[in-house]
Design a protein around this motif. Structure first.
Motif, PDB file in Angstrom:
ATOM      1  N   PHE A 261       0.791  -1.237   0.000  1.00 53.97           N
ATOM      2  CA  PHE A 261       0.000   0.000   0.000  1.00 53.97           C
ATOM      3  C   PHE A 261       0.823   1.288   0.000  1.00 53.97           C
ATOM      4  CE2 PHE A 261      -3.167  -2.996   1.719  1.00 53.97           C
ATOM      5  CZ  PHE A 261      -4.237  -2.698   0.893  1.00 53.97           C
ATOM      6  N   VAL A 262       2.085   1.230   0.399  1.00 51.19           N
ATOM      7  CA  VAL A 262       2.846   2.473   0.559  1.00 51.19           C
ATOM      8  C   VAL A 262       3.990   2.579  -0.449  1.00 51.19           C
ATOM      9  CG1 VAL A 262       4.093   3.967   2.165  1.00 51.19           C
ATOM     10  CG2 VAL A 262       2.261   2.484   3.010  1.00 51.19           C
ATOM     11  N   ALA A 263       4.979   1.713  -0.342  1.00 50.83           N
ATOM     12  CA  ALA A 263       6.148   1.797  -1.217  1.00 50.83           C
ATOM     13  C   ALA A 263       6.809   0.432  -1.315  1.00 50.83           C
ATOM     14  CB  ALA A 263       7.147   2.826  -0.686  1.00 50.83           C
ATOM     15  N   ASP A 264       7.448   0.177  -2.440  1.00 51.82           N
ATOM     16  CA  ASP A 264       8.041  -1.135  -2.691  1.00 51.82           C
ATOM     17  C   ASP A 264       9.171  -1.433  -1.725  1.00 51.82           C
ATOM     18  OD1 ASP A 264       6.363  -1.744  -4.785  1.00 51.82           O
ATOM     19  OD2 ASP A 264       7.694  -0.904  -6.313  1.00 51.82           O
ATOM     20  N   GLU A 265       9.115  -2.636  -1.162  1.00 57.03           N
ATOM     21  CA  GLU A 265      10.198  -3.193  -0.375  1.00 57.03           C
ATOM     22  C   GLU A 265      10.984  -4.171  -1.259  1.00 57.03           C
ATOM     23  OE1 GLU A 265      11.238  -2.979   2.836  1.00 57.03           O
ATOM     24  OE2 GLU A 265       9.838  -1.430   3.473  1.00 57.03           O
ATOM     25  N   PRO A 266      12.170  -4.608  -0.824  1.00 61.00           N
ATOM     26  CA  PRO A 266      12.884  -5.643  -1.578  1.00 61.00           C
ATOM     27  C   PRO A 266      12.059  -6.935  -1.594  1.00 61.00           C
ATOM     28  CG  PRO A 266      14.284  -4.641   0.094  1.00 61.00           C
ATOM     29  CD  PRO A 266      12.897  -4.178   0.371  1.00 61.00           C
ATOM     30  N   ARG A 277      12.355  -0.242   4.625  1.00 55.26           N
ATOM     31  CA  ARG A 277      12.560   1.090   4.061  1.00 55.26           C
ATOM     32  C   ARG A 277      12.242   2.172   5.082  1.00 55.26           C
ATOM     33  NH1 ARG A 277      10.383   2.815  -1.868  1.00 55.26           N
ATOM     34  NH2 ARG A 277      10.354   5.082  -1.625  1.00 55.26           N
ATOM     35  N   ASP A 278      11.220   1.933   5.909  1.00 53.39           N
ATOM     36  CA  ASP A 278      10.802   2.898   6.921  1.00 53.39           C
ATOM     37  C   ASP A 278      10.560   2.133   8.226  1.00 53.39           C
ATOM     38  OD1 ASP A 278       9.610   4.778   8.553  1.00 53.39           O
ATOM     39  OD2 ASP A 278       8.261   5.566   7.022  1.00 53.39           O
ATOM     40  N   PRO A 279      11.597   1.912   9.026  1.00 42.16           N
ATOM     41  CA  PRO A 279      11.450   1.126  10.262  1.00 42.16           C
ATOM     42  C   PRO A 279      10.392   1.681  11.211  1.00 42.16           C
ATOM     43  CG  PRO A 279      13.764   1.463   9.737  1.00 42.16           C
ATOM     44  CD  PRO A 279      12.985   2.343   8.813  1.00 42.16           C
ATOM     45  N   GLU A 280      10.255   3.005  11.283  1.00 39.39           N
ATOM     46  CA  GLU A 280       9.266   3.595  12.187  1.00 39.39           C
ATOM     47  C   GLU A 280       7.849   3.241  11.739  1.00 39.39           C
ATOM     48  OE1 GLU A 280       9.785   7.741  12.766  1.00 39.39           O
ATOM     49  OE2 GLU A 280      11.849   7.557  13.528  1.00 39.39           O
ATOM     50  N   ALA A 281       7.614   3.211  10.435  1.00 33.21           N
ATOM     51  CA  ALA A 281       6.295   2.833   9.931  1.00 33.21           C
ATOM     52  C   ALA A 281       5.978   1.383  10.290  1.00 33.21           C
ATOM     53  CB  ALA A 281       6.236   3.022   8.416  1.00 33.21           C
ATOM     54  N   ILE A 282       6.971   0.506  10.158  1.00 34.96           N
ATOM     55  CA  ILE A 282       6.760  -0.905  10.490  1.00 34.96           C
ATOM     56  C   ILE A 282       6.471  -1.058  11.981  1.00 34.96           C
ATOM     57  CG2 ILE A 282       7.764  -3.215  10.432  1.00 34.96           C
ATOM     58  CD1 ILE A 282       7.108  -1.880   7.678  1.00 34.96           C
ATOM     59  N   GLU A 283       7.150  -0.287  12.802  1.00 35.71           N
ATOM     60  CA  GLU A 283       6.904  -0.334  14.242  1.00 35.71           C
ATOM     61  C   GLU A 283       5.497   0.155  14.562  1.00 35.71           C
ATOM     62  OE1 GLU A 283       7.143  -1.052  18.131  1.00 35.71           O
ATOM     63  OE2 GLU A 283       8.594  -1.686  16.610  1.00 35.71           O
ATOM     64  N   THR A 284       5.051   1.207  13.894  1.00 36.32           N
ATOM     65  CA  THR A 284       3.697   1.739  14.113  1.00 36.32           C
ATOM     66  C   THR A 284       2.640   0.690  13.746  1.00 36.32           C
ATOM     67  OG1 THR A 284       4.400   4.015  13.700  1.00 36.32           O
ATOM     68  CG2 THR A 284       2.060   3.518  13.408  1.00 36.32           C
ATOM     69  N   LEU A 285       2.820   0.042  12.618  1.00 36.47           N
ATOM     70  CA  LEU A 285       1.854  -0.970  12.182  1.00 36.47           C
ATOM     71  C   LEU A 285       1.907  -2.196  13.096  1.00 36.47           C
ATOM     72  CD1 LEU A 285       2.380  -0.707   8.314  1.00 36.47           C
ATOM     73  CD2 LEU A 285       0.398   0.076   9.621  1.00 36.47           C
ATOM     74  N   PHE A 308       3.177   8.698   6.906  1.00 38.33           N
ATOM     75  CA  PHE A 308       4.025   8.043   5.908  1.00 38.33           C
ATOM     76  C   PHE A 308       3.213   7.601   4.691  1.00 38.33           C
ATOM     77  CE2 PHE A 308       3.088   4.592   9.024  1.00 38.33           C
ATOM     78  CZ  PHE A 308       2.504   3.642   8.200  1.00 38.33           C
ATOM     79  N   PHE A 309       1.914   7.359   4.851  1.00 38.16           N
ATOM     80  CA  PHE A 309       1.086   7.043   3.692  1.00 38.16           C
ATOM     81  C   PHE A 309       0.691   8.306   2.937  1.00 38.16           C
ATOM     82  CE2 PHE A 309      -3.112   6.577   1.706  1.00 38.16           C
ATOM     83  CZ  PHE A 309      -2.854   5.524   0.839  1.00 38.16           C
ATOM     84  N   LYS A 310       0.382   9.355   3.661  1.00 39.64           N
ATOM     85  CA  LYS A 310      -0.066  10.595   3.028  1.00 39.64           C
ATOM     86  C   LYS A 310       1.056  11.358   2.342  1.00 39.64           C
ATOM     87  CE  LYS A 310      -3.739  11.423   6.457  1.00 39.64           C
ATOM     88  NZ  LYS A 310      -4.219  12.365   7.490  1.00 39.64           N
ATOM     89  N   TRP A 315       3.655   9.187  -3.548  1.00 38.71           N
ATOM     90  CA  TRP A 315       2.649   9.255  -4.611  1.00 38.71           C
ATOM     91  C   TRP A 315       3.268   8.808  -5.928  1.00 38.71           C
ATOM     92  CZ3 TRP A 315      -0.453  14.493  -4.074  1.00 38.71           C
ATOM     93  CH2 TRP A 315      -0.982  14.587  -2.776  1.00 38.71           C
ATOM     94  N   HIS A 316       2.532   8.029  -6.683  1.00 38.83           N
ATOM     95  CA  HIS A 316       2.980   7.525  -7.988  1.00 38.83           C
ATOM     96  C   HIS A 316       4.293   6.755  -7.873  1.00 38.83           C
ATOM     97  CE1 HIS A 316      -0.158  10.025  -9.619  1.00 38.83           C
ATOM     98  NE2 HIS A 316       0.420  11.124  -9.181  1.00 38.83           N
TER      99      HIS A 316
END
Length: 479
Positions: A261-266, A277-285, A308-310, A315-316
């Motif tokens: 939903f947000v950005a490509d991971e490996p 890519r965004d450790p803080e986002a993973i911790e939040t989820l 981080f989603f907004k 975008w794109h």
């Protein structure tokens, strides 16, 4: 509502669905962002094209005897649903719990599996894992019908840990064996074809299509097991309970949600060696996973409302999968009031772009990301979008033409034409250089004259040409 707010809503609808028409975005803007998120998450009453109507036009959707059976019906549902996030989650779980026709060789359980994903897609992850473990297509795909007391088959147990819940590095080989022991006896009924793949391997009329989960207690290893540091007389339900309590599981599912939903991971095999890519986002989820007792809908609410989603930086950023691209284009045409045989050709275009639903290339699902773009697939993607959106006879194109014809002043300048077309395709924002090129193309035909609130044929072709060029832009091909 500002233009940036509209574009944020357009970003949300591309990621949480398949894009949106300008009318749908206007409705979202009246509700506001958070209310739109809540509406997307409310999948209690999904409505799409009638299955009975689809089967009248496509008899194979009833017989389920073709390898492609079920896929056309899925495309109809994605294109006509009022709950796009639910269908998007079907794609999400299909990509993680990858199961395919190449081994199952039976379209009905594969189609049933997608329906199962959607029933449990946004509820408890524990419930979803249990239903997956009982799913006939998955049992066959990963050989659990061959997992017997005293003669275990590790295939399902290994993938449950490695690809479905925790990831490599968070369990041992002994955990795999003990997991497999716990799932002995979890098999399917009406499975004689597995022992005799000849005269008894029949589709007519109650053969392979009647698979169902069956638990055989006499074939279950009820001995003591040691799994992830815990000891007990574990069955499959106990194993799932233990898995869901692991921090590794929360991180694994969170990283998948971020990736989709947000950005490509490996690729998943690199996750043990490459940080998020965004450790803080993973911790939040991950925190949302535990706070909500493993509830996927709550995790999605956290994700869609997060900074981080907004953020415009994502975008794109993601390349649309062929399923997302084809569905999004068809929704923009608004030309699906009834089934058509031509839908088969549109579904085949998706396959020409590199994605055949219900038949991923491996247990790891579809590679995704930039792998969707090669020289052949890119031409196919641009041609499909241009052909469909450049058809001035579809309801979606007619709405665009009416909007342009309603402009005051009797003329539509090239700049106005480009901006209205970009807006019509979902409040699309493109780079300034791209917009300048589009305006240059539109200017070749001069201003569009509006005659009595109608556009002439030449003007219609100018509109179609601009739309076709927009459909080939990187911004349109990405989500």
């Amino acid at each position: 509502m500002s233009n940036q707010d509209i574009q944020l809503l357009a970003h949300l609808m591309r990621r949480a669905g398949f894009g949106a028409t300008r009318e749908e975005l206007a409705e979202c803007s009246r509700d506001g962002y958070e209310a739109t998120v809540s509406r997307l998450l409310d999948t209690s009453n999904p409505v799409s094209m009638s299955e009975h109507l689809i089967r009248r036009f496509h008899p194979d959707e009833s017989s389920m005897l073709l390898g492609s059976s079920g896929i056309d019906a899925w495309l109809y549902r994605m294109t006509t649903t009022n709950a796009p996030l639910l269908e998007k989650m079907g794609l999400f779980w299909h990509g993680i719990f990858a199961t395919g026709y190449a081994k199952v060789i039976n379209a009905k359980p594969l189609s049933d599996q997608i329906r199962m994903f959607k029933r449990y897609a946004m509820g408890s992850f524990r419930t979803l894992l249990l239903e997956l473990s009982k799913d006939p297509a998955m049992i066959i795909w990963l050989d659990n019908q061959q997992n017997h007391k005293g003669a275990i088959n590790e295939n399902f147990g290994r993938e449950l840990l490695e690809l479905f819940s925790m990831g490599v590095g968070n369990f041992t080989e002994n955990d795999v064996k003990e997991c497999a022991r716990a799932f002995t006896g979890w098999t399917i009924g009406n499975r004689e074809y597995m022992e005799l793949r000849s005269s008894r391997d029949s589709d007519w009329p109650y053969g392979r299509i009647s698979w169902h989960f069956e638990y055989r207690p006499e074939d279950h290893d009820d001995g003591e097991k040691e799994f992830l540091g815990q000891t007990g007389n574990f069955n499959g339900e106990d194993i799932v309970d233990i898995i869901c309590r692991q921090p590794a599981t929360a991180r694994f599912i969170s990283r998948h949600l971020y990736h989709f939903f947000v950005a490509d991971e490996p690729p998943v095999p690199q996750w043990p060696y490459q940080p998020p890519r965004d450790p803080e986002a993973i911790e939040t989820l991950s925190q949302s996973y535990f706070d909500s007792n493993y509830d996927i809908r709550s995790m999605l609410r956290t994700l869609f409302n997060s900074d981080f989603f907004k953020s415009q930086s994502c975008w794109h950023e993601k390349v649309k999968s062929p399923a997302e691209l084809v569905t999004g284009v068809l929704r923009l045409t608004e030309d699906f009031e009834k089934p058509r045989y031509e839908t088969v050709a549109k579904r085949l275009r998706m396959e020409f772009m590199g994605q055949r639903l219900s038949n991923p290339p491996s247990v790891e699902g579809y590679d995704g990301g930039l792998t969707w773009i090669d020289t052949g697939a890119l031409v196919e993607r641009m041609n499909f979008a241009s052909e469909e959106l450049g058809n001035t006879m579809t309801p979606g194109s007619q709405a665009l033409i009416r909007r342009l014809a309603a402009d005051n002043g009797g003329t539509v300048t090239p700049e106005r034409l480009v901006d209205v077309c970009l807006d019509h395709l979902g409040a699309l924002s493109v780079q300034e250089e791209t917009r300048s090129r589009l305006v240059e193309y539109a200017a070749e035909g001069g201003d569009i004259r509006v005659d009595g609130h109608t556009l002439g044929e030449k003007a219609r072709q100018s509109v179609a040409g601009v739309v076709q060029l927009i459909a080939a832009t990187p911004e349109f091909q990405r989500a």
